[in-house]
Design a protein around this motif. Structure first.
Motif, mmCIF file in Angstrom:
data_model
loop_
_atom_site.group_PDB
_atom_site.id
_atom_site.type_symbol
_atom_site.label_atom_id
_atom_site.label_comp_id
_atom_site.label_asym_id
_atom_site.label_seq_id
_atom_site.Cartn_x
_atom_site.Cartn_y
_atom_site.Cartn_z
ATOM 1 N N UNK A 105 -68.628 -74.629 20.831
ATOM 2 C CA UNK A 105 -67.636 -73.604 20.559
ATOM 3 C C UNK A 105 -66.370 -74.206 19.952
ATOM 4 N N UNK A 106 -65.758 -73.448 19.035
ATOM 5 C CA UNK A 106 -64.507 -73.862 18.408
ATOM 6 C C UNK A 106 -63.377 -73.034 19.014
ATOM 7 N N UNK A 107 -62.446 -73.707 19.695
ATOM 8 C CA UNK A 107 -61.302 -73.032 20.296
ATOM 9 C C UNK A 107 -60.062 -73.357 19.468
ATOM 10 N N UNK A 108 -59.091 -72.446 19.483
ATOM 11 C CA UNK A 108 -57.870 -72.666 18.705
ATOM 12 C C UNK A 108 -56.664 -72.743 19.630
ATOM 13 N N UNK A 109 -55.648 -73.449 19.142
ATOM 14 C CA UNK A 109 -54.374 -73.508 19.870
ATOM 15 C C UNK A 109 -53.246 -73.384 18.862
ATOM 16 N N UNK A 110 -52.114 -72.874 19.314
ATOM 17 C CA UNK A 110 -50.964 -72.693 18.428
ATOM 18 C C UNK A 110 -50.923 -71.278 17.876
ATOM 19 N N UNK A 111 -49.893 -71.009 17.054
ATOM 20 C CA UNK A 111 -49.681 -69.686 16.481
ATOM 21 C C UNK A 111 -49.667 -69.767 14.966
ATOM 22 N N UNK A 112 -50.155 -68.710 14.341
ATOM 23 C CA UNK A 112 -50.090 -68.602 12.889
ATOM 24 C C UNK A 112 -48.633 -68.460 12.467
ATOM 25 N N UNK A 113 -48.358 -68.685 11.194
ATOM 26 C CA UNK A 113 -47.007 -68.496 10.665
ATOM 27 C C UNK A 113 -46.582 -67.045 10.891
ATOM 28 N N UNK A 114 -45.265 -66.770 11.001
ATOM 29 C CA UNK A 114 -44.816 -65.390 11.181
ATOM 30 C C UNK A 114 -45.276 -64.518 10.012
ATOM 31 N N UNK A 115 -45.653 -63.296 10.306
ATOM 32 C CA UNK A 115 -46.122 -62.381 9.265
ATOM 33 C C UNK A 115 -47.390 -61.677 9.709
ATOM 34 N N UNK A 116 -47.908 -60.833 8.832
ATOM 35 C CA UNK A 116 -49.108 -60.060 9.149
ATOM 36 C C UNK A 116 -50.352 -60.822 8.702
ATOM 37 N N UNK A 145 -48.776 -72.622 12.384
ATOM 38 C CA UNK A 145 -48.099 -72.483 11.105
ATOM 39 C C UNK A 145 -48.977 -72.111 9.920
ATOM 40 N N UNK A 146 -50.260 -71.860 10.135
ATOM 41 C CA UNK A 146 -51.125 -71.492 9.015
ATOM 42 C C UNK A 146 -50.813 -70.073 8.540
ATOM 43 N N UNK A 147 -50.979 -69.825 7.231
ATOM 44 C CA UNK A 147 -50.734 -68.485 6.684
ATOM 45 C C UNK A 147 -51.876 -68.104 5.747
ATOM 46 N N UNK A 148 -51.770 -66.921 5.129
ATOM 47 C CA UNK A 148 -52.846 -66.385 4.283
ATOM 48 C C UNK A 148 -53.298 -67.401 3.254
ATOM 49 N N UNK A 149 -54.598 -67.557 3.128
ATOM 50 C CA UNK A 149 -55.179 -68.491 2.169
ATOM 51 C C UNK A 149 -55.482 -69.853 2.750
ATOM 52 N N UNK A 170 -67.442 -79.740 3.964
ATOM 53 C CA UNK A 170 -66.593 -78.727 3.330
ATOM 54 C C UNK A 170 -66.887 -77.298 3.796
ATOM 55 N N UNK A 171 -67.685 -77.141 4.840
ATOM 56 C CA UNK A 171 -67.979 -75.814 5.377
ATOM 57 C C UNK A 171 -66.718 -75.220 6.002
ATOM 58 N N UNK A 172 -66.387 -73.974 5.623
ATOM 59 C CA UNK A 172 -65.210 -73.305 6.189
ATOM 60 C C UNK A 172 -65.545 -72.831 7.606
ATOM 61 N N UNK A 173 -64.713 -73.237 8.566
ATOM 62 C CA UNK A 173 -64.912 -72.850 9.966
ATOM 63 C C UNK A 173 -63.952 -71.714 10.336
ATOM 64 N N UNK A 174 -62.682 -71.846 9.923
ATOM 65 C CA UNK A 174 -61.656 -70.828 10.189
ATOM 66 C C UNK A 174 -60.899 -70.560 8.895
ATOM 67 N N UNK A 175 -60.484 -69.311 8.699
ATOM 68 C CA UNK A 175 -59.622 -69.012 7.555
ATOM 69 C C UNK A 175 -58.617 -67.938 7.944
ATOM 70 N N UNK A 176 -57.463 -67.988 7.273
ATOM 71 C CA UNK A 176 -56.396 -67.031 7.566
ATOM 72 C C UNK A 176 -56.346 -66.001 6.434
#
Length: 197
Positions: A105-116, A145-149, A170-176
């Protein structure tokens, strides 16, 4: 990685009727296969197996008929779609030191950049190769801090020592993704017409 000991019995009865009788006794029919040997049909204690399967990629030490001990990992688990009880389990025979392919399993930590923004799990589990007695339960990756794209590739995920990727780097696991606007184009057009009139 946890190792769970379970006493199992070999079985000689097959088919739906036999499987129902086994489940009525709070046991689960299963098959142990691997290493080029003939499959061994087993009956396993339902409650103990259910507890063991709560841990992903659990290593099960099987005491078969009190005569032989084998190590196995679950490969396929069938559950009743409504009641959720275990119907059948396939176990893969493994040996200490052997490399096996599993998904963690892939777990995440932290918050995305502010925004929708929305985080999409392209892969919920990451295919890896690990030593049979040292399979990690999960991996954690920062999305701070990740954002769209932005995306996280398989090669960006830190793996425990002795674990290798079993998928292209190069397989994409997560994307914003950017969140979609709630106002539809039709509503915006009607509003514009009202202003013009």
């Amino acid at each position: 990685m946890s190792e769970v000991k379970i006493a199992a019995e070999t079985r000689s009865e097959f088919g739906k009727g036999a499987a129902r009788r086994i489940r009525r006794d709070n046991k689960v029919p299963g098959v142990l296969y691997g290493h080029g040997s003939d499959p061994i049909h087993l009956t396993l204690p339902g409650h103990e197996l259910l507890l063991a399967l709560r841990t992903s990629n659990v290593l099960i030490s099987l005491d078969i008929d009190g005569k032989t001990n084998e190590l196995a990992i679950p490969k396929s688990v069938q559950r009743d779609p409504i009641k959720g009880y275990l119907e059948h389990v396939d176990l893969q025979l493994v040996k200490r030191g052997e490399q096996v392919n599993v998904e963690i399993f892939v777990q995440t930590e932290g918050d995305l950049a502010p925004g929708a923004f929305l985080l999409e799990h392209v892969l919920n589990a990451l295919p890896v190769e690990a030593e049979a007695t040292h399979i990690p339960e999960s991996v954690t990756v920062s999305i701070e801090g990740l954002s769209a794209g932005d995306s996280i590739l398989a090669k960006d995920i830190p793996l425990p020592k002795g674990t290798k990727l079993a998928v292209e780097e190069d397989t994409v696991v997560l994307q914003v993704l950017a969140a979609q606007a709630e106002e539809s184009e039709g509503e915006a057009t009607e509003g514009d017409e009202a202003v013009e009139a």
